[in-house]
Design a protein around this motif. Structure first.
Motif, short mmCIF file in Angstrom:
data_model
loop_
_atom_site.label_atom_id
_atom_site.label_comp_id
_atom_site.label_asym_id
_atom_site.label_seq_id
_atom_site.Cartn_x
_atom_site.Cartn_y
_atom_site.Cartn_z
N GLY A 1 0.79 -1.23 0.00
CA GLY A 1 0.00 0.00 0.00
C GLY A 1 0.82 1.27 0.00
N TYR A 2 2.09 1.18 -0.42
CA TYR A 2 2.90 2.39 -0.50
C TYR A 2 2.44 3.26 -1.66
CZ TYR A 2 6.51 1.15 2.88
OH TYR A 2 7.19 0.87 4.03
N ASP A 3 2.64 4.55 -1.50
CA ASP A 3 2.35 5.49 -2.57
C ASP A 3 3.26 5.22 -3.77
OD1 ASP A 3 1.07 7.89 -3.58
OD2 ASP A 3 3.06 8.79 -3.39
N VAL A 4 2.69 5.27 -4.96
CA VAL A 4 3.47 4.98 -6.16
C VAL A 4 4.64 5.96 -6.30
CG1 VAL A 4 3.43 4.87 -8.66
CG2 VAL A 4 1.49 4.04 -7.36
N ARG A 5 4.35 7.23 -6.06
CA ARG A 5 5.39 8.24 -6.25
C ARG A 5 6.54 8.02 -5.28
NH1 ARG A 5 0.68 10.37 -6.57
NH2 ARG A 5 -0.02 11.28 -8.54
N LEU A 6 6.17 7.80 -4.01
CA LEU A 6 7.21 7.60 -3.01
C LEU A 6 8.06 6.38 -3.38
CD1 LEU A 6 8.35 8.49 -0.24
CD2 LEU A 6 6.91 6.73 0.77
N ALA B 1 22.70 9.35 1.84
CA ALA B 1 21.88 8.16 2.09
C ALA B 1 21.07 8.33 3.37
CB ALA B 1 22.76 6.92 2.18
N SER B 2 21.72 8.88 4.41
CA SER B 2 21.00 9.07 5.68
C SER B 2 19.88 10.08 5.53
CB SER B 2 21.94 9.54 6.78
OG SER B 2 23.16 8.91 6.69
N LEU B 3 20.14 11.14 4.75
CA LEU B 3 19.09 12.13 4.54
C LEU B 3 17.89 11.49 3.84
CD1 LEU B 3 21.08 15.30 3.42
CD2 LEU B 3 19.82 14.97 5.55
N TYR B 4 18.16 10.66 2.85
CA TYR B 4 17.07 9.95 2.17
C TYR B 4 16.28 9.13 3.18
CZ TYR B 4 19.14 10.76 -2.49
OH TYR B 4 19.63 11.30 -3.64
N ILE B 5 17.03 8.36 3.97
CA ILE B 5 16.36 7.48 4.92
C ILE B 5 15.56 8.29 5.93
CG2 ILE B 5 16.78 5.83 6.79
CD1 ILE B 5 19.13 4.78 5.13
N GLY B 6 16.19 9.38 6.41
CA GLY B 6 15.49 10.25 7.35
C GLY B 6 14.20 10.79 6.75
N TYR B 7 14.28 11.22 5.52
CA TYR B 7 13.09 11.75 4.84
C TYR B 7 11.99 10.69 4.78
CZ TYR B 7 10.11 12.95 0.89
OH TYR B 7 9.03 13.17 0.09
N VAL B 8 12.38 9.48 4.40
CA VAL B 8 11.38 8.41 4.28
C VAL B 8 10.74 8.12 5.63
CG1 VAL B 8 11.12 5.97 3.84
CG2 VAL B 8 12.37 7.37 2.23
N ILE B 9 11.56 8.09 6.67
CA ILE B 9 11.02 7.78 7.99
C ILE B 9 10.05 8.88 8.42
CG2 ILE B 9 11.61 7.55 10.43
CD1 ILE B 9 14.10 6.08 9.61
N ILE B 10 10.43 10.12 8.16
CA ILE B 10 9.55 11.23 8.54
C ILE B 10 8.23 11.14 7.78
CG2 ILE B 10 9.25 13.72 8.40
CD1 ILE B 10 12.26 13.95 8.98
N VAL B 11 8.32 10.87 6.49
CA VAL B 11 7.10 10.75 5.70
C VAL B 11 6.22 9.63 6.24
CG1 VAL B 11 6.19 10.05 3.45
CG2 VAL B 11 7.99 11.75 3.58
N ALA B 12 6.86 8.51 6.57
CA ALA B 12 6.09 7.36 7.04
C ALA B 12 5.42 7.66 8.37
CB ALA B 12 7.00 6.15 7.17
N LYS B 13 6.09 8.45 9.21
CA LYS B 13 5.50 8.80 10.50
C LYS B 13 4.37 9.82 10.33
CE LYS B 13 7.39 7.08 14.29
NZ LYS B 13 6.49 6.32 15.16
N LYS C 1 2.73 10.84 7.40
CA LYS C 1 1.60 10.46 6.56
C LYS C 1 1.61 8.94 6.38
CE LYS C 1 1.34 14.66 3.80
NZ LYS C 1 1.65 15.26 2.49
N PRO C 2 1.16 8.22 7.38
CA PRO C 2 1.29 6.75 7.32
C PRO C 2 0.58 6.14 6.13
CG PRO C 2 0.54 7.50 9.47
CD PRO C 2 0.49 8.69 8.57
N HIS C 3 -0.40 6.83 5.56
CA HIS C 3 -1.08 6.20 4.44
C HIS C 3 -0.19 6.13 3.19
CE1 HIS C 3 -1.79 10.51 3.74
NE2 HIS C 3 -1.88 10.19 2.47
N LEU C 4 0.89 6.92 3.18
CA LEU C 4 1.81 6.84 2.04
C LEU C 4 2.78 5.67 2.18
CD1 LEU C 4 2.77 10.57 1.39
CD2 LEU C 4 1.09 9.17 0.22
N ALA C 5 3.07 5.32 3.42
CA ALA C 5 4.01 4.23 3.67
C ALA C 5 3.57 3.45 4.90
CB ALA C 5 5.42 4.78 3.86
#
Lengths: 687, 218
Positions: free
Chosen positions: A172-177, A224-236, A238-242
């Protein structure tokens, strides 16, 4: 519709360049330098026409070199031009920097064919299951590791598009993400050393590849850490995206014996194994099986013990500075790696894992991977950082004053002493007289390590043992290989060429270990390597002829005069140059940008007191965007090639945008804090 | 068809030579590995190793130039090219082969011929180390590679002409590709049906998005 838009973009860019050239060219008063600038703008237009760039450069170079010589002495012009060409071509043929390219490329193809990416992804997915956005984070980590080891953007993006995209879409991840994570992650390999981009830059700019590798390491990790940090923040946020990983996806199949032990005795590994050993008749599990599981389970403890023993040795060895210790430690790791001893080779990443752990609570399996992956030069970090952490986190540091090995060995059977440090200060082992007294930070390191080991084994369940085994089979060999190659270069044990050759040999071993090595694989890798090397190196032949012509015409002088007449501050100059490179990244590829434009920028650097090494790091980071910026974003097209029909290119581009913003942010960070890149080369090579 | 056969034959020659030389990569790998081991373990470095390394590397990429061209593997600026029709592509290529390729490569091969000739005449040896290995064979690579490249260039020019006349590119021989999607799919056991089956997740998501937007609009 789409096609027209792309064509419009290209044509208007070409028209703009030509227009600017025509307007600003002093036609009535043409000097050689102006012809040089004309040549430069023409070459950009010519490259955009799509003819093989190497030959575009070569042809233009010959013609303009001849023009330049003709204005000097028309009789000698042809001969001088021919001499220039052959000298330039021969200097590329005998270039001792470019020689690493075929070797690193070869290593990459072999590693790719070893086919451990699906194992790697699955293992990381399970290990990171509790992190928000677990799948996306696992994708990024997989990409970072695999792209670093192979350096083949297209293959990494395609493979992850086949593996990670389905997994993310199903969850159920967002296609764009999802698309953004895969494309951005796949491009990390061009920045994180050992990367071919840095070799090409080094060869063009005359900067030591060794220093570039040392310098690019932390910026790469940072990105790489910035990417990961961004993804974690997004997931926290807007959980419906991830959404989190569903439980059934987290299921791990246990071997029958382990399952029995878990059900009958304890879900924790060590009590389970010990219990099974005592009552082996009841469960009917052979001692051999238990011993095997026990060995794997105790690997982290052994690694930790080894690390602590080694640190103790270094800390108390008479008159050794921290830096020297770093060298020796890394050397140990490499020697082991070279010998390919299974258990010896597996030690290194875990030590870092052990140290990184205390920073996070909860899922112990997770920090482990991040530790191995993100924290690098084990020695320096190991020696310098932990004390600070330890002071904060373990006020009662002296509680851990206990002999190392007995502590790690004794701790697990007593899981009741869970949350605090193992035991009271039992008694400090007296040291031999000639050794220095044990420094206080060592006790702190020891305390932190032992505590984390106890914590680790407390939650080390049979399920986690399985995950750990999977990591052992996929993550650690790759990480170790990269670290060994990099470490031997950075610490001066081998030249980049030698390290690349050893890496290729390691690729052979890796492919053999995963039973993928056969004649067909080697043949294909060899042919692909030849084609890729020919592509890059012929481009180099072309560009070195071209830039020689440019210099002969005096185009360089004109550019220098012009730039100096602008009276820019270094900051303005940096902004302008990075902006130009960023813009060039739209229509051109990184190879073309580096080989054509770096020879123009590099001579300007001393005027603004910019270190070419630092500039190279900025350029490398900047050119990441070239892979993600439409319309020539290769990564997007590779992903589109393997994604379901309803995923549109626009969605992929939209997904890449946040990551491009992060890249620009990382660029700004690196500029504001040059130490991110310059610290390691400074420490190692003292410049 | 006659012409097509000749083209493919020359392709095969370029490919054969390029592939034959590309095996030097394996020997390069093991030679350097051995050299490192020899230096550290046996304390026995070889003075000629550096020269030989360089020669192997130089020969690989130079001789693979024509091979790469025959597989259309040299990097192109792909902003516009991919969006042109084959006829436009071929016309542009044809023009630029005459404008850039032929003069450039011919000059290189010719200059290389003289360059190598001089090296042969003085029986030149490498001066990187004392008593270095001979370099004239290595320098000979330059004109030879140039000549093969030129030959392959002529083939490509004929291809352009055929394409302009017929409106589509004549076929080439298959070769290993860097990103061979089918092979990669096989490697990770993904089938086309699996990808097609995924589509419903994408469609479902789009549906959810549009309905959410619709709701917000109301």
């Amino acid at each position: 519709m789409k096609i027209r838009k792309e064509l419009w973009f290209g044509f208007s860019l070409m028209a703009a360049i030509l227009l600017v050239t025509v307007i600003f060219m002093p036609w009535s008063n043409m000097q050689n330098g102006h012809i040089g600038l004309l040549m430069l703008s023409l070459v950009v237009v010519a490259i955009m026409l799509g003819f093989p760039t190497a030959f575009t450069l070569m042809g233009m170079g010959v013609f303009f070199a001849w023009l330049a010589y003709r204005s000097g002495n028309p009789d000698l012009a042809v001969r001088q031009t021919l001499d220039l060409m052959v000298q330039r071509a021969y200097s590329v043929m005998s270039n001792d920097v470019l020689i690493s390219i075929p070797l690193f490329v070869f290593m990459g193809y072999l590693v790719e064919r070893a086919n451990l990416i699906s194992k790697l992804f699955r293992a990381l997915e399970l290990a990171l299951a509790r992190v928000p956005g677990a799948l996306a984070v696992a994708t990024l980590v997989t990409c970072a590791i695999f792209a670093t080891a192979t350096g083949i953007v297209g293959a990494v993006v395609t493979l992850m598009g086949l593996l990670a995209l389905p997994a993310m879409l199903k969850s159920g991840y967002d296609v764009r993400l999802s698309a953004g994570v895969i494309t951005a992650g796949g491009c990390l390999g061009i920045l994180i050393p050992p990367s071919v981009l840095l070799i090409v830059y080094g060869a063009t700019a005359g900067v030591s590849v060794v220093q570039l590798y040392a310098g690019a390491f932390f910026p790469g990790i940072m990105l790489a850490s910035l990417y990961i940090g961004y993804v974690i923040i997004v997931a926290k946020w807007k959980p419906h995206l991830a959404p989190p990983l569903p439980m059934e996806e987290r299921h791990v199949d246990l071997p029958a014996a382990n399952e029995k032990m878990r059900d009958a005795i304890s879900h924790r590994v060590l009590p389970g194994l010990i219990g099974a050993l005592k009552g082996s008749r009841n469960l009917g599990i052979s001692t051999g099986v238990i011993a095997k599981q026990g060995f794997v389970a105790l690997l982290p403890a052994m690694a930790l013990a080894l690390f602590l023993g080694f640190t103790w040795h270094l800390a108390t060895k008479p008159v050794v500075t921290n830096e020297a210790a770093g060298l020796v430690e890394m050397g140990g790791g490499i020697a082991e790696e070279a010998a390919e001893g299974a258990s010896g080779g597996l030690d290194e990443p875990k030590e870092e894992g052990g140290l990184a752990e205390p920073k996070e609570e909860g899922g112990l399996a997770e920090p482990k991977e991040e530790g191995g992956d993100l924290k690098e030069p084990p020695a320096d970090d190991g020696l310098k950082e932990p004390p600070a952490d330890g002071v904060k986190e373990l006020p009662a540091a002296n509680a851990a004053a206990e002999p190392v090995k007995s502590a790690t060995a004794a701790a697990p059977p007593a899981p009741s002493a869970v949350d605090t440090a193992p035991g009271p200060a039992a008694g400090i082992t007296p040291e031999a007289a000639e050794r220095r007294p044990i420094p206080i930070w060592y006790w702190i390191v020891l305390g932190v390590s032992v505590t984390s080991a106890v914590g680790f084994y407390t939650i080390f369940t049979f399920v986690r043992l399985e995950v750990f085994k999977m990591l052992l089979g996929s993550f650690f060999p790759l990480a170790l290989m990269i670290l060994a190659v990099l470490g031997s270069i950075v610490f001066g044990f081998a030249t980049p060429t030698e390290a690349a050759a050893l890496g290729s040999a390691g690729g052979f071993i890796l492919a053999a270990a995963y039973k993928q090595l056969n004649f067909g694989v080697v043949k294909e890798s060899v042919f692909l390597t030849a084609k890729t090397s020919a592509m890059v190196c012929w481009l180099f032949v072309g560009s070195s002829i071209f830039s020689a012509a440019f210099a002969l015409l005096g185009g360089q002088n004109l550019v220098e005069q012009w730039v100096l007449s602008l009276n820019m501050t270094p900051l303005q100059f940096m902004l302008l140059s990075q902006f130009i490179i960023f813009i060039l990244g739209w229509p051109l590829e990184w190879t073309e940008i580096i080989v054509i434009f770096m020879p123009i920028f590099i001579p300007l650097l001393p005027h603004f007191h910019v270190d070419p090494l630092f500039f190279g790091l900025l350029v490398a980071l900047n050119l990441q965007t070239a892979f993600l910026s439409p319309p020539v974003a290769m990564a997007a097209f590779y992903l589109k090639g393997v994604s379901p029909p309803h995923v549109t290119l626009n969605q992929i581009f939209a997904g890449m945008m946040p990551f491009m913003v992060i890249q620009v942010f990382a660029l700004a960070l690196l500029y504001i804090f040059p130490e991110i890149g310059m610290w390691l080369p400074g420490v190692l090579y003292g410049n | 068809m006659q012409i097509q056969n000749i083209l493919l034959t020359i392709d095969k020659i370029s490919t054969f030579i390029g592939q034959a030389f590309s095996w030097l990569i394996v020997s390069l790998t093991f030679m350097i590995t051995w050299e490192v081991i020899s230096r550290y373990a046996f304390d026995n470095p070889h003075p000629w190793a550096f020269d030989v390394m360089i020669m192997m590397y130089g020969s690989v990429f130079m001789m693979a130039g024509a091979y790469t061209l025959s597989k259309n593997g040299h990097v192109r600026g792909d902003v516009l090219y991919g969006f042109f029709s084959p006829r436009v592509q071929a016309s542009l290529d044809l023009l630029l082969y005459f404008l850039f390729f032929i003069p450039g490569v011919f000059a290189l091969a010719w200059a290389g011929y003289n360059f190598a000739g001089e090296a042969w005449a003085i029986n030149e040896h490498s001066n990187v180390t004392a008593d270095g290995p001979p370099v004239y064979p290595f320098k000979t690579i330059l004109p030879v590679a140039g000549a093969f490249l030129l030959l392959q260039g002529v083939v490509e020019i004929i291809r352009c002409v055929i394409c302009i006349r017929e409106g589509e590119w004549p076929s080439r021989e298959q070769d290993v590709e860097e990103v061979d999607v089918e092979k990669l799919k096989e490697m990770v056991h993904v089938k086309d049906e699996d990808i097609a089956a995924l589509d419903r997740f994408v469609v479902a998501q789009e549906g959810a998005h549009s309905s959410a937007h619709g709701g917000a609009a109301k």
